[in-house]
Scaffold this active site. Structure first.
Site, mmCIF file in Angstrom:
data_model
loop_
_atom_site.group_PDB
_atom_site.id
_atom_site.type_symbol
_atom_site.label_atom_id
_atom_site.label_comp_id
_atom_site.label_asym_id
_atom_site.label_seq_id
_atom_site.Cartn_x
_atom_site.Cartn_y
_atom_site.Cartn_z
ATOM 1 N N HIS A 33 8.067 42.682 79.650
ATOM 2 C CA HIS A 33 9.320 41.975 79.558
ATOM 3 C C HIS A 33 10.295 42.274 80.627
ATOM 4 O O HIS A 33 10.988 41.475 81.064
ATOM 5 C CB HIS A 33 9.830 42.125 78.208
ATOM 6 C CG HIS A 33 10.565 43.271 78.047
ATOM 7 N ND1 HIS A 33 10.041 44.071 77.223
ATOM 8 C CD2 HIS A 33 11.822 43.780 78.286
ATOM 9 C CE1 HIS A 33 10.775 45.436 76.938
ATOM 10 N NE2 HIS A 33 11.965 45.044 77.715
ATOM 11 N N ASP A 39 3.170 44.214 75.318
ATOM 12 C CA ASP A 39 4.400 44.420 75.933
ATOM 13 C C ASP A 39 4.139 45.363 77.258
ATOM 14 O O ASP A 39 4.894 46.282 77.645
ATOM 15 C CB ASP A 39 5.616 44.814 75.320
ATOM 16 C CG ASP A 39 6.788 44.502 76.062
ATOM 17 O OD1 ASP A 39 6.778 43.813 76.939
ATOM 18 O OD2 ASP A 39 7.812 45.114 75.636
ATOM 19 N N SER A 73 13.833 50.093 79.389
ATOM 20 C CA SER A 73 12.574 49.444 79.147
ATOM 21 C C SER A 73 11.747 50.026 80.148
ATOM 22 O O SER A 73 11.682 49.851 81.326
ATOM 23 C CB SER A 73 12.726 48.045 79.024
ATOM 24 O OG SER A 73 13.403 47.593 77.900
#
Length: 485
Positions: free
Chosen positions: A131, A161, A234
């Site tokens: 993402h 992911d 992230s």
């Protein structure tokens, strides 16, 4: 940002604090319990007097020094319509038609997102979250020495992911990968990332749980930590105290969009498998067996004769799928897959997904009060789930359950594609408390097929304590445990 429940935002780091003053630990602090003057150390005196000893926090500095150079900052730029960039996208806006007729396409503006990543090969292979870079028109990777490279997205895998980015560089520092199977709940971990753009931010905490299942995370047995996770973290690495990466920080649970002490990381073995496949073939293959599963609670365990709740209860079996061909039936409880025990149903999908399509697998099931092993050929996952969780005239009364049921008509059997079952007309008592509704179709009791109200009554009469009804509602089937009245 990823949002689960109220908010699930982008990932970050771990934090820990202590209300008591602490001293550094590690080789420098691990000295004799006596001072140079021969006085007894406070911890030893406290232990001798029966008072609680003071525990010191670990020294993370060595892990950070050895690995900070391999952690990178990632900036992903995507060109979007000007309205979307301003948060005002509206398909009905009359200006859209104006631009189409007189000015050409709507003007586009760059939007930037930030994340983290880490180098796994010295020739510039970087792991991060899907993402962070998916759909980006440009990816820039900045190292701790302030060198900056244009990144090429080798591939992304939405289901885990995980993404692989390549930069044109040689001789780069790399991280060492650890073994997530050896993780213990309560052990110290630390994370390095770029929350809000603050590069090489280090935070620490503990492992709060393992094999966590999240919405949209069917194929990932997440590591839960009390990481201080914020936007920009992230894709960053999660380290153990040996300086090994055990996970990729990916998501948090939050009511506000910021840190609330519940963070999730993708186990590094899952990410490494994805990386290997993306580098080799550009895509990720996954196994599938074609079953719907659900958790086993205490009542279901009692109904099926298990000593305790365990395994993945098969609620549906895909017609013609690998599981059906191997003899798997609704009501079977899968307790191991290829020799790896299944304690919770969420543990099965990642194991099945990791199996190579076309390979053989041994599935151990609990059926009729005993274990048996079935051999099946693993199929390939396309769009379906590998082993998906399932969502939850006058009839004759089943007094113990509080049900009024009747046989299915030929038209109902044809409409449902069913060959057996009874339809619920009225619900009360234990069945109502368990959530049954009029219109539900009961197809089995404790794994035994139900073709008539008599079948249902006989099976319920034989049951002790509780029964597990296989109930079809719409297109879904699920086992419902009911205490026998």
């Amino acid at each position: 940002m990823k949002r689960y429940f109220l908010f699930i935002s982008l990932i970050a780091a771990l934090s820990a604090c202590s209300k008591e003053p602490v001293t550094p630990s590690g080789p420098a602090a691990n000295v004799s319990s006596q001072s140079a003057s021969g006085a007894t150390a406070p911890a030893q005196t406290a232990a001798a007097s029966g008072a609680p000893s003071v525990q010191t926090l670990p020294d993370f500095a060595a892990v950070v020094d050895a690995n900070k150079g391999a952690v990178v900052n990632i900036t992903a730029t995507k060109n979007v319509p000007a309205q979307a960039a301003a948060g005002e996208e509206d398909e009905d806006n009359p200006l859209n038609e104006f631009f189409r007729r007189f000015q050409g396409p709507m003007p586009r503006m760059p939007m930037q997102g930030m994340g983290s990543g880490f180098i796994v090969h010295p020739d510039g292979v970087v792991l991060t979250n899907a993402h962070v870079v998916e759909g980006a028109d440009e990816v820039r990777v900045r190292l701790t020495d302030r060198r900056e490279f244009k990144g090429k997205v080798v591939g992304v895998d939405r289901l885990t992911d995980v993404a692989v980015v390549k930069i044109d560089a040689k001789g780069l520092p790399t991280v060492k990968l650890g073994d997530p199977s050896k993780i213990r709940v309560g052990e110290w971990v630390l994370a390095i990332g770029s929350p809000f753009g603050f590069e090489n931010t280090v935070t620490a905490g503990i492992v709060s749980g393992t094999s966590r299942s999240l919405p949209e995370g069917t194929y990932v047995p997440f590591i839960q930590t009390d990481a201080a996770v914020n936007p920009g973290n992230s894709g960053g690495p999660l380290f153990n105290l040996r300086g090994e990466v055990i996970g990729i920080n990916s998501a948090i649970y939050s009511r506000t969009g910021g840190y609330m002490g519940v963070a999730f990381a993708i186990p590094i073995d899952v990410a490494a498998n994805v990386e290997e496949q993306l580098l080799k073939t550009g895509k990720v293959e996954r196994g599938r067996i074609g079953v719907g599963i659900q958790d086993v609670n205490a009542q279901l365990a009692q109904s099926f004769g298990l000593e305790r709740p365990m395994g993945a209860l098969v609620s549906t079996v895909e017609s013609g799928g690998p599981a059906e061909k191997a003899g798997v039936k609704p009501g079977d409880v899968i307790v191991s897959f290829n020799g790896k025990p299944i304690d919770r149903s969420s543990e099965l999908p990642p194991l099945v997904a990791a199996a190579k399509p076309g390979s053989k697998a041994n599935v151990e099931v609990w059926r009729d009060g005993k274990k048996q092993t079935l051999a099946l050929g693993v199929g390939e996952l396309k769009e379906q789930s590998v082993a998906r969780g399932t969502p939850k005239g006058p009839g004759e009364r089943g007094g113990k359950l509080g049900l009024a049921v009747r046989p299915l008509t030929p038209e109902e059997k044809q409409e449902l594609g069913a060959t057996q079952g009874v339809i619920v007309e009225q619900v009360g008592g234990p069945a109502a408390r368990a959530g049954l509704r009029p219109g539900d179709v009961i197809t089995a009791v404790n794994g035994a097929p139900v073709k008539s109200p008599d079948d249902l009554r006989k099976q319920v009469e034989k049951a002790k304590g509780s029964v597990a009804l296989l109930v079809r509602r719409g297109d879904a089937s699920i086992f419902v445990p009911i205490e026998v009245g």
